[in-house]
Design a protein around this motif. Sequence first.
Motif, PDB file in Angstrom:
ATOM      1  N   PRO A 117      49.117 -25.800  28.133  1.00 20.03           N
ATOM      2  CA  PRO A 117      47.780 -25.967  27.543  1.00 20.03           C
ATOM      3  C   PRO A 117      47.566 -27.387  27.051  1.00 20.03           C
ATOM      4  CG  PRO A 117      49.193 -24.656  26.107  1.00 20.03           C
ATOM      5  CD  PRO A 117      49.920 -24.800  27.396  1.00 20.03           C
ATOM      6  N   PHE A 118      46.325 -27.847  27.119  1.00 13.48           N
ATOM      7  CA  PHE A 118      46.018 -29.157  26.561  1.00 13.48           C
ATOM      8  C   PHE A 118      46.216 -29.113  25.042  1.00 13.48           C
ATOM      9  CE2 PHE A 118      43.147 -29.571  30.361  1.00 13.48           C
ATOM     10  CZ  PHE A 118      43.828 -30.630  30.934  1.00 13.48           C
ATOM     11  N   PRO A 119      46.641 -30.233  24.430  1.00 10.17           N
ATOM     12  CA  PRO A 119      46.714 -30.263  22.966  1.00 10.17           C
ATOM     13  C   PRO A 119      45.351 -29.933  22.363  1.00 10.17           C
ATOM     14  CG  PRO A 119      47.807 -32.175  23.900  1.00 10.17           C
ATOM     15  CD  PRO A 119      47.089 -31.499  25.036  1.00 10.17           C
ATOM     16  N   ALA A 120      45.347 -29.140  21.309  1.00  9.23           N
ATOM     17  CA  ALA A 120      44.088 -28.762  20.670  1.00  9.23           C
ATOM     18  C   ALA A 120      43.341 -29.999  20.181  1.00  9.23           C
ATOM     19  CB  ALA A 120      44.351 -27.815  19.503  1.00  9.23           C
ATOM     20  N   GLU A 121      42.029 -29.961  20.307  1.00  9.59           N
ATOM     21  CA  GLU A 121      41.175 -31.049  19.825  1.00  9.59           C
ATOM     22  C   GLU A 121      40.734 -30.737  18.398  1.00  9.59           C
ATOM     23  OE1 GLU A 121      36.854 -33.163  20.814  1.00  9.59           O
ATOM     24  OE2 GLU A 121      37.611 -31.525  22.074  1.00  9.59           O
ATOM     25  N   ILE A 122      41.048 -31.637  17.484  1.00 11.97           N
ATOM     26  CA  ILE A 122      40.650 -31.453  16.089  1.00 11.97           C
ATOM     27  C   ILE A 122      39.150 -31.720  15.964  1.00 11.97           C
ATOM     28  CG2 ILE A 122      40.963 -32.232  13.721  1.00 11.97           C
ATOM     29  CD1 ILE A 122      43.366 -30.725  14.946  1.00 11.97           C
ATOM     30  N   ILE A 123      38.429 -30.740  15.431  1.00  9.34           N
ATOM     31  CA  ILE A 123      36.969 -30.859  15.315  1.00  9.34           C
ATOM     32  C   ILE A 123      36.541 -31.241  13.903  1.00  9.34           C
ATOM     33  CG2 ILE A 123      34.775 -29.658  15.601  1.00  9.34           C
ATOM     34  CD1 ILE A 123      36.299 -30.081  18.214  1.00  9.34           C
ATOM     35  N   SER A 124      37.063 -30.531  12.909  1.00  7.69           N
ATOM     36  CA  SER A 124      36.631 -30.751  11.528  1.00  7.69           C
ATOM     37  C   SER A 124      37.703 -30.271  10.551  1.00  7.69           C
ATOM     38  CB  SER A 124      35.314 -30.001  11.269  1.00  7.69           C
ATOM     39  OG  SER A 124      34.892 -30.134   9.934  1.00  7.69           O
ATOM     40  N   VAL A 182      36.810 -34.328  10.275  1.00  8.07           N
ATOM     41  CA  VAL A 182      37.046 -35.437  11.190  1.00  8.07           C
ATOM     42  C   VAL A 182      38.192 -36.292  10.673  1.00  8.07           C
ATOM     43  CG1 VAL A 182      36.020 -37.523  12.163  1.00  8.07           C
ATOM     44  CG2 VAL A 182      34.645 -35.452  11.923  1.00  8.07           C
ATOM     45  N   GLN A 183      39.017 -36.785  11.591  1.00  4.18           N
ATOM     46  CA  GLN A 183      40.143 -37.622  11.247  1.00  4.18           C
ATOM     47  C   GLN A 183      39.733 -38.759  10.309  1.00  4.18           C
ATOM     48  OE1 GLN A 183      43.328 -37.984  11.434  1.00  4.18           O
ATOM     49  NE2 GLN A 183      43.552 -40.156  11.071  1.00  4.18           N
ATOM     50  N   ASP A 198      47.437 -33.976  17.916  1.00  8.03           N
ATOM     51  CA  ASP A 198      47.730 -35.108  17.038  1.00  8.03           C
ATOM     52  C   ASP A 198      47.639 -34.631  15.586  1.00  8.03           C
ATOM     53  OD1 ASP A 198      48.010 -36.873  19.148  1.00  8.03           O
ATOM     54  OD2 ASP A 198      45.904 -37.485  19.106  1.00  8.03           O
ATOM     55  N   ILE A 199      48.362 -35.309  14.714  1.00  7.95           N
ATOM     56  CA  ILE A 199      48.249 -35.004  13.284  1.00  7.95           C
ATOM     57  C   ILE A 199      46.954 -35.617  12.757  1.00  7.95           C
ATOM     58  CG2 ILE A 199      49.239 -35.395  11.002  1.00  7.95           C
ATOM     59  CD1 ILE A 199      51.991 -35.404  12.357  1.00  7.95           C
ATOM     60  N   SER A 200      46.144 -34.808  12.097  1.00  6.19           N
ATOM     61  CA  SER A 200      44.888 -35.277  11.535  1.00  6.19           C
ATOM     62  C   SER A 200      44.981 -35.293  10.013  1.00  6.19           C
ATOM     63  CB  SER A 200      43.741 -34.373  11.979  1.00  6.19           C
ATOM     64  OG  SER A 200      42.492 -34.881  11.554  1.00  6.19           O
ATOM     65  N   GLU A 201      44.285 -36.208   9.389  1.00  7.67           N
ATOM     66  CA  GLU A 201      44.310 -36.304   7.931  1.00  7.67           C
ATOM     67  C   GLU A 201      42.902 -36.366   7.374  1.00  7.67           C
ATOM     68  OE1 GLU A 201      44.705 -40.835   6.560  1.00  7.67           O
ATOM     69  OE2 GLU A 201      46.409 -40.193   7.783  1.00  7.67           O
ATOM     70  N   PHE A 202      42.750 -35.886   6.160  1.00  2.00           N
ATOM     71  CA  PHE A 202      41.477 -36.012   5.444  1.00  2.00           C
ATOM     72  C   PHE A 202      41.758 -35.997   3.953  1.00  2.00           C
ATOM     73  CE2 PHE A 202      42.177 -31.450   5.832  1.00  2.00           C
ATOM     74  CZ  PHE A 202      41.796 -30.954   4.609  1.00  2.00           C
ATOM     75  N   LYS A 203      40.811 -36.512   3.196  1.00  2.00           N
ATOM     76  CA  LYS A 203      40.926 -36.532   1.737  1.00  2.00           C
ATOM     77  C   LYS A 203      39.868 -35.633   1.150  1.00  2.00           C
ATOM     78  CE  LYS A 203      41.260 -39.654  -2.232  1.00  2.00           C
ATOM     79  NZ  LYS A 203      41.184 -41.079  -2.699  1.00  2.00           N
ATOM     80  N   SER A 263      41.167 -31.433  -5.572  1.00  2.00           N
ATOM     81  CA  SER A 263      40.391 -32.668  -5.438  1.00  2.00           C
ATOM     82  C   SER A 263      41.289 -33.895  -5.348  1.00  2.00           C
ATOM     83  CB  SER A 263      39.444 -32.820  -6.629  1.00  2.00           C
ATOM     84  OG  SER A 263      38.538 -31.746  -6.689  1.00  2.00           O
ATOM     85  N   ASN A 264      40.724 -34.940  -4.740  1.00  2.16           N
ATOM     86  CA  ASN A 264      41.368 -36.257  -4.667  1.00  2.16           C
ATOM     87  C   ASN A 264      42.792 -36.197  -4.126  1.00  2.16           C
ATOM     88  OD1 ASN A 264      39.056 -37.545  -5.863  1.00  2.16           O
ATOM     89  ND2 ASN A 264      39.757 -36.784  -7.853  1.00  2.16           N
ATOM     90  N   THR A 265      42.950 -35.464  -3.039  1.00  2.00           N
ATOM     91  CA  THR A 265      44.269 -35.310  -2.422  1.00  2.00           C
ATOM     92  C   THR A 265      44.163 -35.569  -0.929  1.00  2.00           C
ATOM     93  OG1 THR A 265      44.868 -33.645  -4.075  1.00  2.00           O
ATOM     94  CG2 THR A 265      46.225 -33.748  -2.083  1.00  2.00           C
ATOM     95  N   LEU A 266      45.173 -36.241  -0.387  1.00  2.00           N
ATOM     96  CA  LEU A 266      45.224 -36.511   1.046  1.00  2.00           C
ATOM     97  C   LEU A 266      46.038 -35.410   1.726  1.00  2.00           C
ATOM     98  CD1 LEU A 266      44.481 -38.580   3.276  1.00  2.00           C
ATOM     99  CD2 LEU A 266      46.697 -39.673   2.844  1.00  2.00           C
ATOM    100  N   TYR A 267      45.441 -34.773   2.728  1.00  2.00           N
ATOM    101  CA  TYR A 267      46.098 -33.673   3.432  1.00  2.00           C
ATOM    102  C   TYR A 267      46.285 -34.014   4.916  1.00  2.00           C
ATOM    103  CZ  TYR A 267      45.266 -30.635  -0.606  1.00  2.00           C
ATOM    104  OH  TYR A 267      45.265 -30.072  -1.863  1.00  2.00           O
TER     105      TYR A 267
END
Length: 226
Positions: A130-137, A139-140, A219-224, A198-202
Motif C-alpha cells: 500500500p502507498f504510505p498514508a497521506e496526512i490530511i489534518s 496540516v504538517q 511520514d511523521i507529521s507534527e503540529f502544535k 495546550s501549547n504542546t508539540l505533538y
Amino acid sequence: MRILTFIVMGIVLLSACKKDSPKAPEKADLIAPAKNSECTPVQDDGANSSLVRFNWKAADHTENYELRVKNLNTDAVFSKSTTGTVEIVSLDKGTPFSWQVITTNSETNTATESDVWLFYNPGSQTDHVPFPAEIISPVQGSTAFKDINNKVSLKWSGFDLDGDIVGFTVYFSAENPPTDLLSEVKANVDEVEVGVVSNTLYFWKVVTTDGKGNISTSDISEFKTR
C-alpha cells in the motif's frame, strides 16, 4: 495654478515609473504519472529499471522547475532542475515513488511546491505494498485548536492499487518519533480523535496494512496545540 499643474504632472510621472511588485511563482499542476497509479514506462532501461516520463503544466511567473522523485522504499531522492515541463528519469522497477515539482523565479526568493503524487513503477510483482498514508489534518507544521473536550481529530487518506487495505495503526506522542500506540482501526476508518493539552508539540504517523501483510508507514507529521 502653474504650481498645482506641476504637482499633478509629477504625481502622474511617478505613478507611471513605479514598477509592479515581483510576483511569486505559481504552483505547477501535475499531469503524469497520475496520482495513486501504476505508470506506463517509456521503455526498459536494463533488467531492473525503466524510463518514466514526468509531465506537468507550465506555471505562471516561473523560470525554473525542480523535479523531485522519491523512492518510497529507500527514501532516496532524485532531483533535476529544468526550464521545461517534461523530464524522463530512470527508476527501479517494482517500486513505489512520490513526485512533486517546485517552481522558482529570479525576482523573488519564494519557492512554490506542487502537490505530492504517489505512483508505482511496474515490475514483476504480483501484488503491491500500500502507498504510505497521506496526512490530511492537522496540516504538517500547523497549529491545531482543541475542541471543547480538549481533543483534536487526526485525519489521513490511504490507498492501495490492489484495493486490499485491512486497517491502519496510528502512533501519537509528544516525542519524535512517536511510539505510543493511539489506535488500530479498519480500512473504512480514516479519522481518530486524541486528547491533547495546550501549547504542546505533538508527532504522529500512520501505518497501513493490506490483506497480504504488506505494510507502509507515512511520514511523521507534527503540529502544535493552542
